[in-house]
Scaffold this active site. Structure first.
Site, short mmCIF file in Angstrom:
data_model
loop_
_atom_site.label_atom_id
_atom_site.label_comp_id
_atom_site.label_asym_id
_atom_site.label_seq_id
_atom_site.Cartn_x
_atom_site.Cartn_y
_atom_site.Cartn_z
N HIS A 71 0.57 -0.75 0.09
CA HIS A 71 0.17 -0.04 0.29
C HIS A 71 0.82 1.33 -0.63
O HIS A 71 1.91 1.89 -0.44
CB HIS A 71 -0.46 -0.08 1.39
CG HIS A 71 -0.27 0.10 2.33
ND1 HIS A 71 0.03 -0.76 3.06
CD2 HIS A 71 -0.51 1.16 3.60
CE1 HIS A 71 0.92 -0.66 4.00
NE2 HIS A 71 -0.01 0.53 4.44
N HIS B 35 1.19 3.39 1.89
CA HIS B 35 1.97 4.68 2.77
C HIS B 35 3.38 4.66 2.52
O HIS B 35 3.91 3.93 2.85
CB HIS B 35 1.58 4.11 4.10
CG HIS B 35 0.05 4.04 4.87
ND1 HIS B 35 -0.39 4.10 5.40
CD2 HIS B 35 -0.89 5.20 4.11
CE1 HIS B 35 -2.25 3.85 5.81
NE2 HIS B 35 -2.13 5.25 4.70
N ASP C 264 5.84 4.91 4.66
CA ASP C 264 6.66 3.85 5.93
C ASP C 264 6.89 1.91 4.63
O ASP C 264 7.73 1.56 5.06
CB ASP C 264 6.23 3.76 7.22
CG ASP C 264 5.40 2.94 7.46
OD1 ASP C 264 4.16 3.19 6.91
OD2 ASP C 264 4.70 2.03 8.06
N HIS C 265 6.20 2.30 3.86
CA HIS C 265 6.07 1.52 2.95
C HIS C 265 6.90 1.96 1.15
O HIS C 265 7.23 0.52 1.18
CB HIS C 265 4.93 0.84 3.35
CG HIS C 265 4.41 0.12 4.33
ND1 HIS C 265 3.99 -1.53 4.88
CD2 HIS C 265 3.65 0.94 5.48
CE1 HIS C 265 3.34 -1.81 5.87
NE2 HIS C 265 3.42 -0.46 5.96
N HIS D 145 -7.05 -0.60 5.60
CA HIS D 145 -5.83 0.43 6.10
C HIS D 145 -6.08 1.47 4.97
O HIS D 145 -5.88 2.79 5.27
CB HIS D 145 -5.07 -0.22 6.65
CG HIS D 145 -4.38 0.25 6.97
ND1 HIS D 145 -4.21 1.05 8.26
CD2 HIS D 145 -2.92 0.29 5.94
CE1 HIS D 145 -3.75 1.68 8.20
NE2 HIS D 145 -1.90 1.59 7.32
N ASP E 236 -0.20 -3.50 5.89
CA ASP E 236 -1.03 -3.27 7.59
C ASP E 236 -2.01 -3.74 7.04
O ASP E 236 -3.37 -3.26 8.32
CB ASP E 236 -0.75 -1.32 7.31
CG ASP E 236 0.01 -1.12 7.88
OD1 ASP E 236 2.00 -1.65 7.88
OD2 ASP E 236 1.40 -0.47 7.61
N HIS F 64 4.47 -4.72 10.74
CA HIS F 64 4.78 -3.62 11.61
C HIS F 64 5.26 -4.57 13.38
O HIS F 64 4.18 -5.62 12.86
CB HIS F 64 3.91 -3.45 12.36
CG HIS F 64 3.96 -1.60 11.22
ND1 HIS F 64 4.36 -0.83 12.12
CD2 HIS F 64 3.47 -1.46 10.01
CE1 HIS F 64 4.26 0.31 10.65
NE2 HIS F 64 3.42 -0.42 9.43
FE FE Z 1 2.53 1.06 8.22
ZN ZN Z 2 0.13 1.77 6.93
#
Ligand code: FE
Ligand code: ZN
Length: 259
Positions: free
Chosen positions: A56, A58, A60-61, A112, A133, A171
């Site tokens: 996805h 985001h 942090d990915h 998410h 996530d 995570h």
């Molecule tokens: Fe994340």
């Molecule tokens: Zn995420």
């Protein structure tokens, strides 16, 4: 079967590396930070990175995507329905592609984010799932873009995979998730035992992943929204008699957001 290793990133992300020892090829999943990936590849020159998989959009990915792509010769697979630059193969629900000779299936799991995908390999001996996530050990992702209905449907699709499927989440949230799970189901022995194991692992600074679908079905309240104990706890929390399924999921998701 690939070997999986977890590269820790940021506070609590794991960047999963999949290694095929027969061909010395590697794939990386959701590289939010390029540094641990490029450093690992530098230390293991026998491996070449061929694939980046994205679940996805985001940061942090995806934050390491362009730097890793520039430093290697790899192809990027990611969700068709999200705005991510640098994707070579845009994946939709039901698509399949080959990774290290195995077939990987794309499962659309909105909730998410609205275009989130999960990747499932139905290997007879060792099925595995990359779920970003969406599904966490003992929990699920926050509903940033999707509805409780969507998340419930997405999680039900993942729960239908074989019990022995190894689950690679993005995570390290397991301990906090299971503390919440215990609050929802204080009488659930599987949650109690699992939390003891996870407390020990975390006390030693160790990883609590992968999980399995079978273990999640026993201990993850978000996969247990049809269980009388979970429905009763959610109903009591909101002061209203809730229906099983998405209503119950909506209530425990909100409860967890403020837990
Ligand atoms: Fe994340
Ligand atoms: Zn995420």
């Amino acid at each position: 079967m690939p070997q999986f290793i977890a590269l820790p990133a940021f506070q609590d992300n794991y960047i999963w590396m999949l290694l095929d020892e027969h061909t010395s090829q590697a794939a990386v999943v959701d590289p939010g930070d390029p540094v641990p990936v490029v450093r690992w590849l530098g230390r293991h020159p026998e491996y070449s990175l061929k694939t980046i998989l994205i679940t996805h959009h985001h940061r942090d990915h995806t934050g390491g995507l362009s730097a890793i792509k520039a430093a290697t010769e790899c192809k990027v697979y990611g969700p068709a329905e999200e705005d991510i630059s640098g994707i070579d193969r845009r994946l939709k629900d039901g698509d399949e592609f080959r990774l290290f000779g195995s077939v990987v299936q794309v499962i659309s799991v909105p909730g998410h984010t609205s275009g989130h995908i999960a990747l499932f390999c139905n290997d007879a001996k060792d099925p595995w799932l990359l779920c970003g996530d969406t599904l966490f050990a003992g929990g699920c992702g926050r509903l940033f873009e999707g509805t409780p209905e969507q998340m419930h449907h997405s999680l039900q699709r993942l729960a239908a995979l074989p019990d022995e499927t190894r689950v690679f989440c993005a995570h390290e949230y397991t301990q906090a998730n299971l503390r919440f799970a215990r609050a929802v189901e204080p009488e659930n022995k599987d949650i109690k035992v699992r939390l003891e194991v996870v407390d020990d692992l975390r006390a030693g600074g160790r990883i609590t992943l992968p999980s399995t679908i079978g273990l999640e079905k026993l201990t993850n309240p978000f996969l247990r929204c049809d269980q009388p104990a979970v429905i009763a706890a959610a109903s009591q929390h909101v002061g209203n008699r809730l229906e099983p399924g998405e209503q119950t999921l909506a209530a425990i998701r909100q409860w967890k957001d403020n837990f």
